[in-house]
Design an enzyme around this catalytic site. Structure first.
Site, mmCIF file in Angstrom:
data_model
loop_
_atom_site.group_PDB
_atom_site.id
_atom_site.type_symbol
_atom_site.label_atom_id
_atom_site.label_comp_id
_atom_site.label_asym_id
_atom_site.label_seq_id
_atom_site.Cartn_x
_atom_site.Cartn_y
_atom_site.Cartn_z
ATOM 1 N N ASN A 1 0.866 -1.173 0.000
ATOM 2 C CA ASN A 1 0.000 0.000 0.000
ATOM 3 C C ASN A 1 0.911 1.234 0.000
ATOM 4 O O ASN A 1 2.140 1.092 0.046
ATOM 5 C CB ASN A 1 -1.004 -0.018 1.171
ATOM 6 C CG ASN A 1 -0.326 0.005 2.521
ATOM 7 O OD1 ASN A 1 0.744 0.594 2.686
ATOM 8 N ND2 ASN A 1 -0.937 -0.641 3.498
ATOM 9 N N ALA B 1 -7.255 -7.624 7.228
ATOM 10 C CA ALA B 1 -7.133 -8.657 6.191
ATOM 11 C C ALA B 1 -7.706 -8.249 4.835
ATOM 12 O O ALA B 1 -7.751 -9.075 3.923
ATOM 13 C CB ALA B 1 -7.749 -9.995 6.626
ATOM 14 N N ALA B 2 -8.108 -6.977 4.692
ATOM 15 C CA ALA B 2 -8.631 -6.561 3.383
ATOM 16 C C ALA B 2 -7.535 -6.689 2.310
ATOM 17 O O ALA B 2 -7.803 -7.128 1.191
ATOM 18 C CB ALA B 2 -9.138 -5.126 3.452
ATOM 19 N N GLY B 3 -6.309 -6.307 2.667
ATOM 20 C CA GLY B 3 -5.195 -6.436 1.716
ATOM 21 C C GLY B 3 -4.896 -7.894 1.398
ATOM 22 O O GLY B 3 -4.592 -8.243 0.251
ATOM 23 N N ASP B 4 -5.001 -8.745 2.405
ATOM 24 C CA ASP B 4 -4.771 -10.188 2.184
ATOM 25 C C ASP B 4 -5.834 -10.743 1.240
ATOM 26 O O ASP B 4 -5.549 -11.543 0.345
ATOM 27 C CB ASP B 4 -4.839 -10.950 3.517
ATOM 28 C CG ASP B 4 -3.792 -10.458 4.510
ATOM 29 O OD1 ASP B 4 -2.713 -10.020 4.070
ATOM 30 O OD2 ASP B 4 -4.069 -10.500 5.725
ATOM 31 N N GLY C 1 -13.264 -9.128 11.522
ATOM 32 C CA GLY C 1 -12.274 -10.197 11.648
ATOM 33 C C GLY C 1 -11.457 -10.408 10.390
ATOM 34 O O GLY C 1 -11.694 -9.795 9.346
HETATM 35 O O1 RIB Z 1 -3.200 -8.571 7.428
HETATM 36 C C1 RIB Z 1 -3.950 -8.783 8.581
HETATM 37 C C2 RIB Z 1 -3.207 -9.671 9.541
HETATM 38 O O2 RIB Z 1 -2.058 -8.990 10.001
HETATM 39 C C3 RIB Z 1 -3.958 -10.032 10.786
HETATM 40 O O3 RIB Z 1 -4.760 -11.169 10.611
HETATM 41 C C4 RIB Z 1 -2.863 -10.202 11.813
HETATM 42 O O4 RIB Z 1 -2.671 -11.510 12.223
HETATM 43 C C5 RIB Z 1 -1.613 -9.615 11.170
HETATM 44 O O5 RIB Z 1 -0.760 -10.609 10.763
#
Ligand code: RIB
Length: 302
Positions: free
Chosen positions: A185, A250-253, A287
């Site tokens: 980002n 976790a939006a980026g994940d 979450g």
């Molecule tokens: O990208 C989000 C994650 O960053 C969370 O789930 C947390 O565990 C950290 O690793």
């Protein structure tokens, strides 16, 4: 991509919800907390599995209940967890996340077992590299292990996808030369390059400096402003979807996993759009892994 290997972290997230995050020295009252499976690597593996991609993961957990829950979560979406070591002498990684009503968060991570994912742990699983189409990595395991994973991916001719988070300024140039696609980002981009990213032009200049170091494609995620694709040939901006965010964890994940799930090697526009839709849904839910949508939900989202 049909088959993806994720090399990275697994954390149990302690997510605390509050109206606003405390200032230095201040105490605020929180509204509640949740324990949620997380970790950047595990979130990406979970999202890939939930979106129907054949996914394996290399990483480590402790022999505690958090470790068991993290493995169960991945297995619930058919992720192959045989490459995740259970280490008796260390605790499973933990993340402490403060989330305010705007959905913005602050995260502190205790690495635990993730710090024990050394080069040997990665190299032991070489067979998983051979079977994948792409290898996805982040920075919650030691950098030397990320470099080892990228080298193994290259050795087997796989696409190397690198999420440089949490960002740091001391990454070896060798790593960038092994990367096909990276997704910082704008804050991470500034940290990675030491360059300002306050304006559009500055973001492009900083992204191009990663190309100079050897990365082939940079996807800069700009939150509500969309995604910037920067390659040697082009700079193109793609919009985000407007939603009311409740939790951006976790939006980026989710974006990265959804992008990879749709990416076939050159369809950037389609894959970025799929990632943007998935992330837009994820921020409307609380979450990390609990926020990841199904393929059907992403396809129907407009
Ligand atoms: O990208 C989000 C994650 O960053 C969370 O789930 C947390 O565990 C950290 O690793």
């Amino acid at each position: 991509m049909n088959k993806v290997l994720v090399v990275g972290s697994l954390n149990m997230d302690f997510a605390v919800y509050m109206d606003r995050r405390p200032l230095a020295g201040e105490t605020v009252m929180a509204r509640g907390m949740k324990l949620v499976p997380g970790g950047k690597g595990a979130n990406q593996a979970y999202a890939l599995g939930k979106l129907g991609v054949r996914t394996s993961m290399i990483g480590a957990v402790g022999t505690d209940s958090s470790g068991e829950q993290l493995l169960e979560s991945l297995e619930s979406v058919s992720v192959n967890t045989t490459g995740i070591q259970k280490m008796a002498e260390v605790e499973t990684g933990k993340a402490f996340i403060e989330i305010e009503s705007s959905g913005q968060n602050s995260i502190s991570v205790i690495a635990g077992a993730n710090a024990a994912v050394d080069e040997a742990v990665v190299q032991e699983q070489e067979n998983l590299f051979a079977k994948a189409d792409a290898v996805v990595m982040q920075l919650e395991i030691p950098v030397t292990s990320v470099v080892a994973a990228a080298k193994l991916a290259r050795k087997h001719g796989k696409i190397v996808v690198f999420d440089p988070a949490p960002a740091r300024s001391d990454l070896p140039d060798e790593l960038w030369s092994l990367v096909d696609i990276t997704k910082p980002n704008e804050t991470e981009l500034a940290l990675l390059t030491g360059l300002p990213t306050g304006t559009g032009d500055e973001i492009v200049t900083a992204a191009k400096s990663l190309l100079t170091k050897g990365a082939k494609t940079v996807l800069v995620t700009l939150g509500g402003d969309g995604t910037l694709l920067v390659t040697a040939d082009k700079v193109e901006k793609f919009p985000a979807y407007k939603v009311k965010a409740v939790d951006t964890t976790a939006a980026g994940d989710c974006f990265l996993a959804a992008f990879v799930s749709r990416f076939t090697g050159c369809n950037f526009a389609e894959a970025i759009d799929f990632g943007a839709r998935a992330a837009a849904i994820a921020v409307t839910r609380q979450g990390a892994q609990t926020s990841i949508p199904t393929m059907d939900e992403v396809e129907k989202f407009t």
